[in-house]
Motif scaffolding. Structure first.
Motif, PDB file in Angstrom:
ATOM      1  N   PHE A   5      37.733  52.461   2.661  1.00 62.00           N
ATOM      2  CA  PHE A   5      36.502  52.408   3.442  1.00 62.00           C
ATOM      3  C   PHE A   5      36.665  52.999   4.845  1.00 62.00           C
ATOM      4  O   PHE A   5      35.669  53.210   5.537  1.00 62.00           O
ATOM      5  N   LEU A   6      37.885  53.236   5.256  1.00 58.29           N
ATOM      6  CA  LEU A   6      38.175  53.630   6.631  1.00 58.29           C
ATOM      7  C   LEU A   6      37.367  54.852   7.074  1.00 58.29           C
ATOM      8  O   LEU A   6      36.714  54.826   8.117  1.00 58.29           O
ATOM      9  N   GLU A   7      37.391  55.906   6.284  1.00 59.59           N
ATOM     10  CA  GLU A   7      36.665  57.126   6.666  1.00 59.59           C
ATOM     11  C   GLU A   7      35.147  56.911   6.676  1.00 59.59           C
ATOM     12  O   GLU A   7      34.451  57.467   7.523  1.00 59.59           O
ATOM     13  N   LYS A   8      34.669  56.093   5.764  1.00 59.56           N
ATOM     14  CA  LYS A   8      33.227  55.811   5.753  1.00 59.56           C
ATOM     15  C   LYS A   8      32.812  55.066   7.018  1.00 59.56           C
ATOM     16  O   LYS A   8      31.764  55.356   7.602  1.00 59.56           O
ATOM     17  N   PHE A   9      33.625  54.106   7.445  1.00 63.15           N
ATOM     18  CA  PHE A   9      33.308  53.396   8.686  1.00 63.15           C
ATOM     19  C   PHE A   9      33.460  54.315   9.898  1.00 63.15           C
ATOM     20  O   PHE A   9      32.652  54.267  10.824  1.00 63.15           O
ATOM     21  N   LYS A  20      32.232  62.356  18.230  1.00 63.07           N
ATOM     22  CA  LYS A  20      33.343  62.327  17.293  1.00 63.07           C
ATOM     23  C   LYS A  20      34.009  60.965  17.343  1.00 63.07           C
ATOM     24  O   LYS A  20      34.093  60.335  18.402  1.00 63.07           O
ATOM     25  N   TRP A  21      34.474  60.508  16.178  1.00 59.25           N
ATOM     26  CA  TRP A  21      35.262  59.280  16.149  1.00 59.25           C
ATOM     27  C   TRP A  21      36.583  59.553  16.842  1.00 59.25           C
ATOM     28  O   TRP A  21      37.149  60.637  16.721  1.00 59.25           O
ATOM     29  N   ASN A  22      37.048  58.568  17.610  1.00 55.89           N
ATOM     30  CA  ASN A  22      38.399  58.670  18.161  1.00 55.89           C
ATOM     31  C   ASN A  22      39.086  57.316  18.040  1.00 55.89           C
ATOM     32  O   ASN A  22      38.427  56.297  17.794  1.00 55.89           O
ATOM     33  N   GLU A  23      40.385  57.318  18.203  1.00 59.51           N
ATOM     34  CA  GLU A  23      41.175  56.101  17.985  1.00 59.51           C
ATOM     35  C   GLU A  23      40.705  54.916  18.815  1.00 59.51           C
ATOM     36  O   GLU A  23      40.853  53.768  18.408  1.00 59.51           O
ATOM     37  N   ALA A  24      40.146  55.172  19.981  1.00 58.50           N
ATOM     38  CA  ALA A  24      39.679  54.084  20.853  1.00 58.50           C
ATOM     39  C   ALA A  24      38.496  53.327  20.250  1.00 58.50           C
ATOM     40  O   ALA A  24      38.211  52.204  20.669  1.00 58.50           O
ATOM     41  N   GLU A  49      39.586  47.301   7.394  1.00 59.54           N
ATOM     42  CA  GLU A  49      39.298  48.707   7.664  1.00 59.54           C
ATOM     43  C   GLU A  49      38.114  48.875   8.613  1.00 59.54           C
ATOM     44  O   GLU A  49      38.074  49.826   9.397  1.00 59.54           O
ATOM     45  N   PHE A  50      37.157  47.968   8.574  1.00 63.48           N
ATOM     46  CA  PHE A  50      36.051  47.994   9.535  1.00 63.48           C
ATOM     47  C   PHE A  50      36.602  47.857  10.952  1.00 63.48           C
ATOM     48  O   PHE A  50      36.247  48.621  11.854  1.00 63.48           O
ATOM     49  N   TYR A  51      37.468  46.866  11.166  1.00 61.84           N
ATOM     50  CA  TYR A  51      38.054  46.661  12.496  1.00 61.84           C
ATOM     51  C   TYR A  51      38.887  47.861  12.931  1.00 61.84           C
ATOM     52  O   TYR A  51      38.836  48.264  14.096  1.00 61.84           O
ATOM     53  N   LEU A  52      39.654  48.438  12.022  1.00 59.41           N
ATOM     54  CA  LEU A  52      40.484  49.593  12.365  1.00 59.41           C
ATOM     55  C   LEU A  52      39.635  50.816  12.705  1.00 59.41           C
ATOM     56  O   LEU A  52      40.024  51.646  13.529  1.00 59.41           O
ATOM     57  N   ALA A  53      38.461  50.928  12.113  1.00 58.17           N
ATOM     58  CA  ALA A  53      37.589  52.084  12.342  1.00 58.17           C
ATOM     59  C   ALA A  53      36.714  51.932  13.576  1.00 58.17           C
ATOM     60  O   ALA A  53      36.629  52.844  14.405  1.00 58.17           O
ATOM     61  N   VAL A  54      36.035  50.780  13.725  1.00 54.94           N
ATOM     62  CA  VAL A  54      35.054  50.633  14.818  1.00 54.94           C
ATOM     63  C   VAL A  54      35.138  49.279  15.531  1.00 54.94           C
ATOM     64  O   VAL A  54      34.214  48.901  16.249  1.00 54.94           O
ATOM     65  N   PHE A 123      30.309  43.705   1.417  1.00 48.88           N
ATOM     66  CA  PHE A 123      30.393  43.927   2.863  1.00 48.88           C
ATOM     67  C   PHE A 123      30.057  45.377   3.212  1.00 48.88           C
ATOM     68  O   PHE A 123      29.303  45.624   4.144  1.00 48.88           O
ATOM     69  N   SER A 124      30.615  46.319   2.469  1.00 47.63           N
ATOM     70  CA  SER A 124      30.340  47.721   2.810  1.00 47.63           C
ATOM     71  C   SER A 124      28.864  48.043   2.632  1.00 47.63           C
ATOM     72  O   SER A 124      28.254  48.679   3.504  1.00 47.63           O
TER      73      SER A 124
END
Length: 144
Positions: A5-9, A20-24, A49-54, A123-124
């Motif tokens: 799910f990481l890329e989708k989030f 753009k998404w960034n690590e922050a 993965e939600f927390y890791l993404a956003v 959840f997704s």
């Protein structure tokens, strides 16, 4: 387990914030592990993965609804609570018996009645639908 799910989030950032998404935008693995150690709970793969993404991006974690930080996650009865609306009328969670399911069904509790109801989606599914609604509402408010 591979990133399901990481890329989708991560794709939520360009879709709704036109950036753009960034690590922050996300928590790093160490921050997530520390928060989960403080709360003492295990979480489904999709929430990780939600927390890791956003998980660091307040445009997502505090947009009409408030996602609990990992250290704030708690078990209440048979449910792991992860989200609350801004008026504190409802809280959302997963059945603790389903925490090993990668993308479990979400349940909503009416806080005044104490009753739980299935959202009839994982959840997704729930999260993507919620953000679609939230950002449509925000766009409508800006148009007024």
């Amino acid at each position: 387990m591979a990133d399901m799910f990481l890329e989708k989030f991560r794709s939520l950032v360009p879709k709704y914030l036109e950036d753009k998404w960034n690590e922050a935008d996300g928590l790093n693995a160490e921050e997530l592990a520390e928060g989960l150690a403080q709360s003492g709970v295990s979480i489904p793969f999709v929430l990780e993965e939600f927390y890791l993404a956003v998980g660091n991006n307040e445009d997502f974690t505090e947009a009409y609804h408030f996602f609990f930080d990992p250290e704030e996650l708690e078990i209440d009865g048979e449910y792991l609570l992860f989200l609350e609306d801004e008026e504190e009328k409802y809280v959302w969670g997963f059945k603790t018996s389903q925490l090993s399911v990668p993308d479990p069904i979400v349940y909503r509790r009416n806080n005044s009645k104490g009753t739980w109801t299935s959202e009839e989606g994982t959840f997704s599914e729930f999260t993507f639908d919620m953000f679609s609604w939230v950002f449509e509402e925000l766009a409508a408010e800006l148009d007024d």
